[in-house]
Design a protein around this motif. Structure first.
Motif, PDB file in Angstrom:
ATOM      1  N   ARG A  18       6.876  38.644  53.957  1.00  0.00           N
ATOM      2  CA  ARG A  18       6.916  38.189  55.344  1.00  0.00           C
ATOM      3  C   ARG A  18       8.352  38.031  55.836  1.00  0.00           C
ATOM      4  N   LEU A  19       9.241  37.575  54.971  1.00  0.00           N
ATOM      5  CA  LEU A  19      10.649  37.455  55.353  1.00  0.00           C
ATOM      6  C   LEU A  19      11.219  38.798  55.804  1.00  0.00           C
ATOM      7  N   ALA A  20      10.909  39.847  55.068  1.00  0.00           N
ATOM      8  CA  ALA A  20      11.439  41.171  55.419  1.00  0.00           C
ATOM      9  C   ALA A  20      10.813  41.684  56.710  1.00  0.00           C
ATOM     10  N   LEU A  21       9.534  41.429  56.907  1.00  0.00           N
ATOM     11  CA  LEU A  21       8.880  41.868  58.138  1.00  0.00           C
ATOM     12  C   LEU A  21       9.476  41.170  59.353  1.00  0.00           C
ATOM     13  N   VAL A  22       9.781  39.880  59.211  1.00  0.00           N
ATOM     14  CA  VAL A  22      10.425  39.150  60.306  1.00  0.00           C
ATOM     15  C   VAL A  22      11.810  39.721  60.583  1.00  0.00           C
ATOM     16  N   SER A  23      12.590  39.940  59.525  1.00  0.00           N
ATOM     17  CA  SER A  23      13.944  40.464  59.710  1.00  0.00           C
ATOM     18  C   SER A  23      13.917  41.845  60.359  1.00  0.00           C
ATOM     19  N   ALA A  24      12.968  42.678  59.938  1.00  0.00           N
ATOM     20  CA  ALA A  24      12.869  44.034  60.472  1.00  0.00           C
ATOM     21  C   ALA A  24      12.244  44.074  61.860  1.00  0.00           C
ATOM     22  N   GLY A  25      11.610  42.977  62.269  1.00  0.00           N
ATOM     23  CA  GLY A  25      10.978  42.944  63.580  1.00  0.00           C
ATOM     24  C   GLY A  25       9.721  43.782  63.665  1.00  0.00           C
ATOM     25  N   ILE A  26       8.992  43.864  62.556  1.00  0.00           N
ATOM     26  CA  ILE A  26       7.764  44.669  62.512  1.00  0.00           C
ATOM     27  C   ILE A  26       6.556  43.759  62.691  1.00  0.00           C
ATOM     28  N   ASP A  27       5.807  43.978  63.760  1.00  0.00           N
ATOM     29  CA  ASP A  27       4.594  43.216  63.987  1.00  0.00           C
ATOM     30  C   ASP A  27       3.450  43.777  63.152  1.00  0.00           C
ATOM     31  N   THR A  28       2.674  42.875  62.572  1.00  0.00           N
ATOM     32  CA  THR A  28       1.524  43.254  61.773  1.00  0.00           C
ATOM     33  C   THR A  28       0.302  42.471  62.228  1.00  0.00           C
ATOM     34  N   GLU A  29      -0.855  42.964  61.824  1.00  0.00           N
ATOM     35  CA  GLU A  29      -2.093  42.220  61.995  1.00  0.00           C
ATOM     36  C   GLU A  29      -2.291  41.393  60.728  1.00  0.00           C
ATOM     37  N   LEU A  30      -2.051  40.090  60.847  1.00  0.00           N
ATOM     38  CA  LEU A  30      -2.098  39.211  59.676  1.00  0.00           C
ATOM     39  C   LEU A  30      -3.534  38.846  59.325  1.00  0.00           C
ATOM     40  N   ARG A  31      -3.852  38.986  58.056  1.00  0.00           N
ATOM     41  CA  ARG A  31      -5.146  38.553  57.537  1.00  0.00           C
ATOM     42  C   ARG A  31      -4.886  37.619  56.360  1.00  0.00           C
ATOM     43  N   MET A  68       9.052  45.010  51.238  1.00  0.00           N
ATOM     44  CA  MET A  68      10.379  44.690  51.762  1.00  0.00           C
ATOM     45  C   MET A  68      11.181  45.964  52.014  1.00  0.00           C
ATOM     46  N   ASP A  69      11.191  46.851  51.041  1.00  0.00           N
ATOM     47  CA  ASP A  69      11.943  48.100  51.186  1.00  0.00           C
ATOM     48  C   ASP A  69      11.378  48.954  52.319  1.00  0.00           C
ATOM     49  N   TRP A  70      10.049  48.995  52.434  1.00  0.00           N
ATOM     50  CA  TRP A  70       9.395  49.777  53.496  1.00  0.00           C
ATOM     51  C   TRP A  70       9.785  49.239  54.868  1.00  0.00           C
ATOM     52  N   ALA A  71       9.738  47.927  55.021  1.00  0.00           N
ATOM     53  CA  ALA A  71      10.078  47.332  56.307  1.00  0.00           C
ATOM     54  C   ALA A  71      11.537  47.578  56.674  1.00  0.00           C
ATOM     55  N   LEU A  72      12.426  47.361  55.718  1.00  0.00           N
ATOM     56  CA  LEU A  72      13.859  47.486  55.998  1.00  0.00           C
ATOM     57  C   LEU A  72      14.285  48.935  56.171  1.00  0.00           C
ATOM     58  N   ALA A  73      13.532  49.869  55.583  1.00  0.00           N
ATOM     59  CA  ALA A  73      13.824  51.290  55.801  1.00  0.00           C
ATOM     60  C   ALA A  73      13.569  51.684  57.251  1.00  0.00           C
ATOM     61  N   GLN A  74      12.672  50.956  57.913  1.00  0.00           N
ATOM     62  CA  GLN A  74      12.383  51.242  59.320  1.00  0.00           C
ATOM     63  C   GLN A  74      13.370  50.567  60.249  1.00  0.00           C
ATOM     64  N   SER A  75      13.801  49.368  59.881  1.00  0.00           N
ATOM     65  CA  SER A  75      14.723  48.607  60.733  1.00  0.00           C
ATOM     66  C   SER A  75      15.410  47.549  59.888  1.00  0.00           C
ATOM     67  N   ASP A  76      16.743  47.559  59.897  1.00  0.00           N
ATOM     68  CA  ASP A  76      17.507  46.599  59.099  1.00  0.00           C
ATOM     69  C   ASP A  76      18.627  46.004  59.946  1.00  0.00           C
ATOM     70  N   PRO A  77      18.268  45.274  61.002  1.00  0.00           N
ATOM     71  CA  PRO A  77      19.295  44.788  61.933  1.00  0.00           C
ATOM     72  C   PRO A  77      20.267  43.796  61.324  1.00  0.00           C
ATOM     73  N   GLU A  78      19.865  43.111  60.237  1.00  0.00           N
ATOM     74  CA  GLU A  78      20.760  42.133  59.612  1.00  0.00           C
ATOM     75  C   GLU A  78      21.553  42.712  58.438  1.00  0.00           C
ATOM     76  N   GLY A  79      21.340  43.976  58.148  1.00  0.00           N
ATOM     77  CA  GLY A  79      22.090  44.603  57.059  1.00  0.00           C
ATOM     78  C   GLY A  79      21.686  44.128  55.680  1.00  0.00           C
ATOM     79  N   TRP A  80      20.420  43.819  55.486  1.00  0.00           N
ATOM     80  CA  TRP A  80      19.952  43.325  54.190  1.00  0.00           C
ATOM     81  C   TRP A  80      20.124  44.348  53.073  1.00  0.00           C
ATOM     82  N   LEU A  81      20.119  45.620  53.425  1.00  0.00           N
ATOM     83  CA  LEU A  81      20.214  46.659  52.386  1.00  0.00           C
ATOM     84  C   LEU A  81      21.657  46.964  51.987  1.00  0.00           C
ATOM     85  N   ASP A  82      22.598  46.298  52.602  1.00  0.00           N
ATOM     86  CA  ASP A  82      24.007  46.509  52.292  1.00  0.00           C
ATOM     87  C   ASP A  82      24.440  45.526  51.205  1.00  0.00           C
TER      88      ASP A  82
END
Length: 208
Positions: A18-31, A68-82
Protein backbone atom coordinates in the motif's frame (compact mmCIF):
# COMPACT_ATOMS: atom_id res chain seq x y z
CA UNK A 1 -10.39 -0.36 -15.15
CA UNK A 2 -8.72 -0.02 -11.75
CA UNK A 3 -6.51 -2.84 -10.49
CA UNK A 4 -8.01 -4.83 -7.62
CA UNK A 5 -6.00 -4.88 -4.39
CA UNK A 6 -6.67 -7.66 -1.91
CA UNK A 7 -5.22 -6.50 1.38
CA UNK A 8 -5.30 -6.90 5.15
CA UNK A 9 -4.71 -3.76 7.18
CA UNK A 10 -2.25 -5.06 9.77
CA UNK A 11 -0.15 -7.36 7.57
CA UNK A 12 3.33 -5.83 7.11
CA UNK A 13 3.57 -7.25 3.59
CA UNK A 14 0.26 -5.65 2.63
CA UNK A 15 1.30 -2.43 4.34
CA UNK A 16 4.42 -2.05 2.24
CA UNK A 17 2.48 -2.73 -0.95
CA UNK A 18 0.00 0.00 0.00
CA UNK A 19 2.88 2.38 0.70
CA UNK A 20 4.17 1.96 -2.85
CA UNK A 21 0.72 2.38 -4.36
CA UNK A 22 0.26 5.64 -2.45
CA UNK A 23 3.68 6.91 -3.51
CA UNK A 24 3.05 5.97 -7.14
CA UNK A 25 -0.42 7.53 -7.08
CA UNK A 26 -2.11 4.39 -8.39
CA UNK A 27 -5.76 4.03 -7.48
CA UNK A 28 -7.01 0.52 -6.83
CA UNK A 29 -10.26 -1.17 -5.92
CA UNK A 30 -9.52 -2.21 -2.34
CA UNK A 31 -10.92 -5.47 -1.06
CA UNK A 32 -10.14 -5.94 2.63
CA UNK A 33 -9.67 -9.61 3.50
CA UNK A 34 -10.03 -11.39 6.82
CA UNK A 35 -7.41 -14.10 6.92
CA UNK A 36 -9.64 -16.41 8.94
CA UNK A 37 -12.56 -15.95 6.52
CA UNK A 38 -11.16 -15.46 3.02
CA UNK A 39 -13.48 -14.40 0.24
CA UNK A 40 -13.86 -17.06 -2.48
CA UNK A 41 -13.09 -14.45 -5.15
CA UNK A 42 -9.75 -13.83 -3.45
CA UNK A 43 -8.86 -17.52 -3.39
CA UNK A 44 -9.90 -17.87 -7.01
CA UNK A 45 -7.55 -15.05 -7.99
CA UNK A 46 -4.70 -16.31 -5.79
CA UNK A 47 -5.06 -19.86 -4.44
CA UNK A 48 -2.08 -19.40 -2.12
CA UNK A 49 -4.40 -17.27 0.00
CA UNK A 50 -1.96 -14.69 1.35
CA UNK A 51 -2.09 -10.91 0.99
CA UNK A 52 -1.37 -8.63 -0.70
CA UNK A 53 -2.49 -9.51 -4.21
CA UNK A 54 -3.03 -7.15 -7.13
CA UNK A 55 -5.24 -8.27 -9.99
CA UNK A 56 -5.15 -6.43 -13.32
CA UNK A 57 -6.71 -7.43 -16.65
CA UNK A 58 -3.28 -8.71 -17.70
CA UNK A 59 -1.60 -10.13 -14.62
CA UNK A 60 -2.02 -11.31 -11.04
CA UNK A 61 0.80 -10.08 -8.76
CA UNK A 62 1.05 -12.19 -5.63
CA UNK A 63 4.17 -10.92 -3.81
CA UNK A 64 4.37 -7.62 -1.97
CA UNK A 65 7.80 -6.63 -3.27
CA UNK A 66 6.67 -7.40 -6.82
CA UNK A 67 3.67 -5.12 -6.25
CA UNK A 68 6.00 -2.36 -5.05
CA UNK A 69 8.21 -2.75 -8.11
CA UNK A 70 5.17 -2.88 -10.43
CA UNK A 71 3.71 0.30 -8.98
CA UNK A 72 6.98 2.24 -9.02
CA UNK A 73 7.76 1.11 -12.58
CA UNK A 74 4.62 2.99 -13.63
CA UNK A 75 5.25 6.11 -11.56
CA UNK A 76 8.04 6.99 -9.14
CA UNK A 77 7.58 10.67 -8.30
CA UNK A 78 9.57 10.41 -5.05
CA UNK A 79 12.52 8.60 -6.60
CA UNK A 80 12.15 5.46 -4.49
CA UNK A 81 13.98 3.39 -7.10
CA UNK A 82 17.08 5.58 -6.92
CA UNK A 83 19.18 3.59 -4.44
CA UNK A 84 22.41 1.57 -4.59
CA UNK A 85 22.34 -2.13 -5.55
CA UNK A 86 23.08 -3.26 -1.99
CA UNK A 87 19.60 -2.04 -1.06
CA UNK A 88 18.15 -5.16 -2.69
CA UNK A 89 20.38 -7.35 -0.53
CA UNK A 90 19.17 -5.48 2.55
CA UNK A 91 15.54 -6.17 1.61
CA UNK A 92 16.39 -9.84 1.04
CA UNK A 93 17.97 -10.03 4.49
CA UNK A 94 14.83 -8.50 5.98
CA UNK A 95 12.53 -10.89 4.15
CA UNK A 96 14.71 -13.90 4.92
CA UNK A 97 16.68 -14.30 8.18
CA UNK A 98 15.16 -11.30 9.97
CA UNK A 99 11.54 -12.20 9.19
CA UNK A 100 12.16 -15.82 10.20
CA UNK A 101 13.56 -14.73 13.57
CA UNK A 102 10.78 -12.15 13.98
CA UNK A 103 8.07 -14.77 13.46
CA UNK A 104 9.73 -17.16 15.90
CA UNK A 105 10.08 -14.33 18.42
CA UNK A 106 6.53 -13.00 18.10
CA UNK A 107 4.87 -16.42 17.80
CA UNK A 108 7.33 -18.44 19.87
CA UNK A 109 4.69 -20.76 21.32
CA UNK A 110 3.51 -21.71 17.86
CA UNK A 111 7.08 -22.41 16.74
CA UNK A 112 8.27 -23.98 20.01
CA UNK A 113 11.09 -21.43 20.00
CA UNK A 114 13.01 -19.52 22.67
CA UNK A 115 11.85 -15.91 22.27
CA UNK A 116 15.03 -14.43 23.73
CA UNK A 117 17.20 -16.40 21.32
CA UNK A 118 15.07 -15.37 18.36
CA UNK A 119 15.03 -11.75 19.52
CA UNK A 120 18.82 -11.80 19.71
CA UNK A 121 18.99 -13.28 16.20
CA UNK A 122 16.68 -10.59 14.81
CA UNK A 123 18.64 -7.88 16.62
CA UNK A 124 21.69 -8.54 14.44
CA UNK A 125 19.78 -7.08 11.49
CA UNK A 126 18.42 -4.18 13.53
CA UNK A 127 21.92 -3.17 14.64
CA UNK A 128 22.94 -3.24 10.99
CA UNK A 129 20.04 -0.92 10.10
CA UNK A 130 20.92 1.41 12.99
CA UNK A 131 24.48 1.73 11.69
CA UNK A 132 23.27 2.29 8.13
CA UNK A 133 20.93 5.12 9.18
CA UNK A 134 23.49 6.87 11.42
CA UNK A 135 24.01 10.49 10.43
CA UNK A 136 21.13 10.63 7.95
CA UNK A 137 17.36 10.49 7.91
CA UNK A 138 16.94 7.30 5.90
CA UNK A 139 18.90 4.23 4.84
CA UNK A 140 20.35 5.91 1.76
CA UNK A 141 20.27 9.60 2.46
CA UNK A 142 17.87 12.43 3.15
CA UNK A 143 14.84 10.91 1.40
CA UNK A 144 13.07 7.56 1.73
CA UNK A 145 13.76 4.91 -0.87
CA UNK A 146 12.27 1.51 -1.66
CA UNK A 147 14.42 -0.31 0.95
CA UNK A 148 13.17 1.99 3.73
CA UNK A 149 9.53 1.35 2.92
CA UNK A 150 10.03 -2.36 2.21
CA UNK A 151 11.67 -2.90 5.61
CA UNK A 152 10.09 -0.44 8.06
CA UNK A 153 6.76 -2.26 8.44
CA UNK A 154 8.59 -5.34 9.72
CA UNK A 155 10.70 -3.30 12.14
CA UNK A 156 7.44 -1.83 13.43
CA UNK A 157 6.10 -5.35 13.97
CA UNK A 158 9.24 -6.32 15.85
CA UNK A 159 9.15 -3.19 18.01
CA UNK A 160 5.52 -3.73 18.97
CA UNK A 161 6.15 -7.30 20.09
CA UNK A 162 7.78 -5.99 23.29
CA UNK A 163 7.80 -2.22 23.11
CA UNK A 164 9.43 -1.66 26.48
CA UNK A 165 12.36 -3.88 25.56
CA UNK A 166 12.74 -2.28 22.12
CA UNK A 167 12.65 1.24 23.54
CA UNK A 168 15.35 0.28 26.01
CA UNK A 169 17.88 -0.62 23.32
CA UNK A 170 20.70 1.66 22.23
CA UNK A 171 19.37 2.06 18.68
CA UNK A 172 18.80 5.81 18.61
CA UNK A 173 19.01 6.17 14.83
CA UNK A 174 16.78 3.16 14.17
CA UNK A 175 14.20 4.37 16.68
CA UNK A 176 14.24 7.87 15.18
CA UNK A 177 13.70 6.38 11.70
CA UNK A 178 10.84 4.19 12.90
CA UNK A 179 9.14 7.01 14.81
CA UNK A 180 9.38 9.32 11.80
CA UNK A 181 7.52 6.68 9.81
CA UNK A 182 4.83 5.79 12.34
CA UNK A 183 4.05 9.46 13.01
CA UNK A 184 3.96 10.39 9.32
CA UNK A 185 1.05 11.31 7.08
CA UNK A 186 2.31 8.51 4.83
CA UNK A 187 1.65 5.90 7.52
CA UNK A 188 -1.74 7.37 8.40
CA UNK A 189 -2.73 7.24 4.72
CA UNK A 190 -2.35 3.45 4.53
CA UNK A 191 -3.97 2.56 7.87
CA UNK A 192 -7.66 3.52 7.74
CA UNK A 193 -9.94 0.71 8.85
CA UNK A 194 -12.17 -0.88 6.24
CA UNK A 195 -14.88 -3.51 6.69
CA UNK A 196 -14.34 -7.00 5.35
CA UNK A 197 -15.11 -7.06 1.65
CA UNK A 198 -17.69 -9.34 0.10
CA UNK A 199 -19.10 -9.54 -3.41
CA UNK A 200 -21.69 -6.87 -4.07
CA UNK A 201 -20.19 -4.28 -1.72
CA UNK A 202 -19.74 -0.72 -3.01
CA UNK A 203 -16.32 -0.08 -4.49
CA UNK A 204 -13.70 1.28 -2.09
CA UNK A 205 -10.99 3.24 -3.93
CA UNK A 206 -7.53 3.15 -2.39
CA UNK A 207 -5.79 5.49 -1.89
CA UNK A 208 -8.45 7.56 -3.59
Amino acid sequence: MRPILYSFRRCPYAMRARLALVSAGIDTELREILLRDKAPEFLEASPKGTVPVVVTPDVVIEESLDIMDWALAQSDPEGWLDFPPEGRALIAECDGPFKTALDRYKYHSRHDADPKEERAEASVFLRKLNAQIAGQDYLYGAQPKLPDMAIVTFVRQFANTDRAWFDGQDWSDLKRWLTAFTESIRFAAIMPKYPKWQAGDPVTVFPG
